[in-house]
Structure formats: C-alpha cells, structure tokens
Design an enzyme around this catalytic site. Sequence first.
Site, short mmCIF file in Angstrom:
data_model
loop_
_atom_site.label_atom_id
_atom_site.label_comp_id
_atom_site.label_asym_id
_atom_site.label_seq_id
_atom_site.Cartn_x
_atom_site.Cartn_y
_atom_site.Cartn_z
N ASN A 74 0.87 -1.17 0.00
CA ASN A 74 0.00 0.00 0.00
C ASN A 74 0.91 1.22 0.00
OD1 ASN A 74 -1.69 2.14 0.65
ND2 ASN A 74 -3.01 0.85 1.94
N TYR A 183 -12.65 14.57 -5.97
CA TYR A 183 -11.75 13.76 -6.81
C TYR A 183 -11.11 14.64 -7.90
CZ TYR A 183 -10.98 10.25 -10.65
OH TYR A 183 -10.49 9.47 -11.67
N LYS A 249 -30.76 1.50 -13.66
CA LYS A 249 -31.11 2.75 -12.96
C LYS A 249 -30.47 3.94 -13.65
CE LYS A 249 -31.91 0.67 -8.50
NZ LYS A 249 -31.24 0.16 -7.31
#
Length: 394
Positions: A74, A183, A249
């Site tokens: 990570n 973002y 959707k």
Amino acid sequence: MASSRVDLDGNPIKPITICMIGAGGFIGSHLCEKLMTETPHTVLALDVYNDKIKHLLEPETNPWHGRINFHRLNIKHDSRLEGLIKMADLTINLAAICTPADYNTRPLDTIYSNFIDALPVVKYCSENNKRLIHFSTCEVYGKTIGSFLPKDSPLRKDPAYYVLKEDESPCIFGSIEKQRWSYACAKQLIERLIYAEGAENGLEFTIVRPFNWIGPRMDFIPGIDGPSEGVPRVLACFSNNLLRKEPLKLVDGGQSQRTFVYIKDAIEAVLLMIENPARANGHIFNVGNPNNEVTVRQLGEMMVKVKGLSFIVYSKVSGDPPLENATVDVSSKEFYGEGYDDSDKRIPDMTIINRQLGWNPKTSLWDLLESTLTYQHRTYAEAVKKVIAKPVAS
Ligand code: NAD
Ligand code: UDP
C-alpha cells in the site's frame, strides 16, 4: 521480439523496467497484459490486490515468466516504494480511489488517495530523475462552459463551448458542498504539482486524462467480487442490473453525456507514450473516443438492445428473453446521496495526441459493448444465478 521493434521515429526500442503502481486494477491489468504479450519490457507490479493479473503471474510456464513481479504493498505506508521506483526506468501511477460513489461519501479518502498518496511518487521520481506517467482524469475539466448557457442557446451546439482541450479548456467544478468534485480537484492539484516539478526541477512527465475507458475486468459486480452495497462505475452497475434481470437505474434521467473508449484501444495509446518518451514527455493527453458519444440513457438502451434490431444484445449473448421494463429513473440523491453533482458532457479534443503520437481510437460503441457484455456474461452469470437462487434469511 526486442530487436525488431522500433519507435515512431524509427529508432529501436530498448527493453525497460517499469514500476507500475495500481497494476492490479482495471487499466493496470490490461496494460500488464499488453506489455507481457507484445513487448520485452519488465514490470514491477505494485498493488494491494492481484486478482486481475493472476493469469499473468501464474503459471510459471507463461512465456513472460520472470518479466512481471508482483509486490503487494500500500503506497500510503510502505518504505519499499522509493527503492522500487529507483530500480525502474519509468514509473506509471494508476493508484487511486476512482469510483464516483466514493467522491461525495468518502471525500477525505478520495482526496488523500488522489493527492496526498501520490505526492511521494512524484517526489521520488523527481529526486531520482525517473520518468513518470501519471494517470489523471477527464473529470478535471468538470462541467462544460456550454452547460451554463440558457437551455435554448444556439451556442450550445458550438464545439467552442463543449470540446475539451488539454491546453485551453478551464477546469469548472461545483461548490465545495458538492463533494463530487473532491476527486477532480485532487487530481487537478496533483497535475499542477507534476507540471511544476517539470518546469522547476526538470521532471520528465506525461499526464493521461482517460475519458471513460471501458471493457472486461472493469470494477466489480456487487455481492460477487465486490461488496454487496458497493456502487461501481456505470458499465458494472448496468451489467449487474442485466445479470440480475433488474431495470437499469438512470441517475437523474440519464441525461448526462459521455464518450466511451474501448480499453484495448486506449492501452495502445499508453504503449505509444511508454515507448516514445521524446514525443510524450511534458505533455498532457486526452485519451478517449469522440465518436462514441451517448447519453447515459442511450448507453443503457444500447446495453439492452442492438441498434435497429428487435433482439437484445444481452439476451443475444445470454440467450435469455428481453427485459420488459428495461430502465427506471432514480434521483442522484437517492442513488449517490448528498453532495453528488455531474459532468454534463465529455468530448475529448484529439489534436495533441494525434500530433504527438498519431493515435486514434478504432472500436465502435456497439462492438465494444458486445465483447464486454460477452465477457461479463461468461464471468458472472453462473455466480449471480446462484446468489439469486439462495433463499433470503428471514
Ligand atoms: P481501478 O480502481 O481498477 O485501479 C486502481 C488500482 O489502484 C486498484 O487495483 C487499487 O487496488 C490500486 N490502489 C489504490 N490505492 C492504492 C494504494 N494506496 N496502494 C497500492 N495500490 C493502490 O481503476 P482504473 O479504472 O484502473 O483507473 C486507474 C487510474 O486511471 C486511476 O488513477 C483513475 O483515476 C484513472 N482514470 C480511469 C478512468 C477509466 O475510465 N477507467 C477514467 C478516469 C481516470
Ligand atoms: N450512472 C447511472 N446509473 C448507474 C451508474 C451511473 O445513470 O447505475 C450515471 C452517472 O450518474 C453518470 C454516468 O452514469 O452520469 C457515468 O458514471 P460513471 O460512474 O461511469 O463515472 P463518471 O463518468 O461520472 O466518472
């Protein structure tokens, strides 16, 4: 293979070592595949997951065995990062939280992932004189100038008001309460930082702005290979609906427009950047397919039926009967929660990538949907059937 390959200027391409961060994701998996099957380059593949590149790592009989090495780490907290960047000729950073459902619900994680966590990567590249290809996003453009014009203004049809140009278009985001833009804003700031490292410290960089790359292995199917409550990007959401025979959707009526490019076309562009540093360094590249524009509603309709024919793409692939109520409208607040907002339209200008790398996308939306849905069906249909068949615990 190594000796016969030449770059766009006719020079032989030397094998290099690439440190690829986020190699286990959607784009990373396709890029690793391309590099292993068509080039002599070596990849140090960094990620917290490797499921999507398992087929490249094993078995040992793969012809490229030894040219791809996975390092599970990570980048938030791993002291091996600098050493791996130093071992490589080029670093490609793909690591990010990049699913819109996270931007307004996990804005801190989104900002840390897209800006703070990318900082050491830029720093190590700059300090060690290593080339960097950094993945940004088309979302840095935000909304088009045209979206602020009156609905009936004829200027809305003028490309000057909507085509997105790397070196000219402004970045237009909503208010801070609209956390959707966390973002885009983080990506914009890391772009500016990389650009400044280039200008002030001579960092050799290329920035990629992907415009909705789609294809096999994108994201996950909720409850199958991702969390049941997770919300992936639109291709996986619609695939999930189709697999479960639920209506698709359409957020706020599906009026937003997108241009979709096939992952395999887009990867060709990235390979050109990797192998033509003199043409790619110092540039920001839009990578998309301006010919594949649809509204999200049209995308949904296409995923349900083939143009001009009365049979169903998905049912053509699956052999199942067509859905009766194929789509349903949902509000963005209901679907994504507070703070969601949207990019209205995304048409990439292709001048720079054309001039520098001679790249053009090839695959039509129909073709890429058919091959992608075939993959989705082959990969997930049985697993979804089993989940649906399980009795619900009372
Ligand atoms: P992805 O989520 O499939 O891949 C990202 C990978 O990065 C994942 O495998 C994840 O595990 C890894 N990662 C995240 N944080 C990490 C960390 N701290 N340490 C190690 N690994 C970490 O997404 P993708 O679609 O492949 O996108 C790759 C890049 O391209 C991202 O930067 C994204 O913002 C950008 N992008 C993609 C698209 C698209 O159309 N797919 C569009 C715009 C921008
Ligand atoms: N969207 C939708 N239904 C879904 C998922 C997404 O209508 O089930 C819409 C979303 O609101 C956006 C578009 O599809 O307008 C593309 O969403 P995606 O998550 O792929 O990412 P984006 O292009 O916004 O970065």
